[in-house]
Enzyme design. Structure first.
Site, short mmCIF file in Angstrom:
data_model
loop_
_atom_site.label_atom_id
_atom_site.label_comp_id
_atom_site.label_asym_id
_atom_site.label_seq_id
_atom_site.Cartn_x
_atom_site.Cartn_y
_atom_site.Cartn_z
N HIS A 238 2.93 0.42 0.91
CA HIS A 238 2.41 1.72 0.83
C HIS A 238 1.20 2.42 1.20
O HIS A 238 2.02 3.53 1.98
CB HIS A 238 2.18 1.70 -0.57
CG HIS A 238 3.36 0.97 -1.51
ND1 HIS A 238 4.23 1.80 -1.82
CD2 HIS A 238 3.10 0.54 -2.77
CE1 HIS A 238 4.99 0.84 -2.65
NE2 HIS A 238 4.34 -0.26 -2.54
O1 RIB Z 1 2.49 2.81 -6.33
C1 RIB Z 1 1.68 2.25 -4.71
C2 RIB Z 1 0.64 2.53 -4.71
O2 RIB Z 1 -0.04 2.14 -6.58
C3 RIB Z 1 -0.99 2.39 -3.54
O3 RIB Z 1 -1.48 3.02 -3.44
C4 RIB Z 1 -1.17 1.29 -4.44
O4 RIB Z 1 -2.06 0.53 -3.74
C5 RIB Z 1 -1.75 1.64 -5.88
O5 RIB Z 1 -3.09 2.53 -5.53
#
Ligand code: RIB
Ligand code: CA
Length: 309
Positions: A238
């Site tokens: 992500h």
């Molecule tokens: O949904 C993914 C996000 O949530 C990313 O930033 C991960 O590090 C968590 O913080």
């Protein structure tokens, strides 16, 4: 002076945050890191940011920020990132302390001294919202607020409708989205296109450096999560996607959309509602939403950063 974009990375390390820090250190000018409570508590996200800074041999400042959301109770994603936030990675604790415990003041003052910075939040948006509440004109001084969070198309991960960073602090996300800032949303609809698995773990293992070994360990830990919890052979990477949206925008397609956050819904609190009606919409777009990415190139740039940072 390089022509790399100058960014402040606001994060909650976090396994994918660690990859975002490495990606930013290689492809951007990191003015500073600010930390926020998110995946794990603020003391742990801050300690992890300092440890990762030492690991990659960087010297950018680290400023600690909000220890809790604007209104919601603190959430945790320890089941994804481990109780310490980095999967129990055996990294020496940095003897250094954060450069301040007032990330909000740092964000306000630094954007006053230097216009045109990119703010790249990859955790809950608490620090960014607080900074905008202290000084609304921050919205006019930054080149972008490019955040990892939410989703177009109603995808969720913490609930059926909400993504973690937004669900953790919906009120903060609402402040940022309606601040008039140049906001870009890198949501789950985008980050699900960027998958990592055994191949990337092996690539990191083959990078015979402390960074390569550490990132291979983190990918191995992350694999345990997505295999056992999601039943998949790969997992979404992500947070680096938000960094790449600033450093390599040519890899993406974006559309201007009206986006707002559900802060009340019994089943949908934390959902980012993206208005896809186009000309039929009765709301002015307030956000640039990422819809596609070149995933092979994105993964290649992340792996290159691990090798070269
Ligand atoms: O949904 C993914 C996000 O949530 C990313 O930033 C991960 O590090 C968590 O913080
Ligand atoms: Ca994160």
């Amino acid at each position: 002076m390089t022509d790399k974009p100058r960014i402040i990375l606001d994060c909650d390390p976090g396994i994918d945050d660690a990859f975002a820090i490495v990606t930013a250190a290689r492809w951007a000018e990191v003015v500073a890191i600010t930390t926020v409570s998110g995946n794990v508590s603020l003391d742990k996200t801050t300690a992890n940011a300092l440890r990762l800074r030492s690991l990659i041999g960087s010297n950018f400042p680290v400023h600690a920020g909000a220890h809790e959301p604007l209104e919601a109770a603190p959430l945790s994603a320890g089941h994804v990132h481990g109780e310490c936030g980095l999967g129990g990675l055996d990294l020496p604790h940095s003897p250094e302390k954060p450069d301040s415990s007032d990330a909000v003041e740092f964000l306000v003052e630094t954007t006053r001294k230097e216009e045109g910075l990119h703010l790249v939040p990859i955790g809950p948006l608490t620090n960014i919202a607080l900074a905008l509440q202290v000084d609304p004109d921050l919205s006019k001084r930054v080149s972008s607020i490019t955040f990892m969070g939410g989703s177009a198309g109603g995808l969720g991960n913490v609930t059926a409708a909400a993504e973690f960073n937004i669900y953790a602090d919906p009120e903060a996300a609402q402040v940022v989205l309606h601040s008039g800032s140049p906001v870009t949303m890198i949501g789950l609809n985008l980050t699900h296109q960027v998958q990592v698995g055994t191949k990337e773990t092996e690539t990191c293992h083959s990078i015979d450096t402390p960074v390569g070994s550490a990132m291979a360990y983190l990918l191995d830990f992350y694999a345990d999560f997505y295999r056992s919890h999601l039943g998949t052979d790969t997992g979404s990477m992500h947070d680096p996607c938000a960094v790449l949206a600033v450093t390599h925008p040519e890899l993406f397609t974006f559309e201007k959309r009206y986006v707002t956050v559900e802060v009340k819904g019994q089943h949908t609190r934390g959902m980012t509602l993206v208005d896809e009606r186009g000309a039929g919409s009765d709301s002015e777009p307030n956000c640039r939403v990422a819809y596609s990415i070149n995933p092979e190139k994105a993964v290649s740039l992340i792996m290159q950063a691990v090798a070269e940072v």
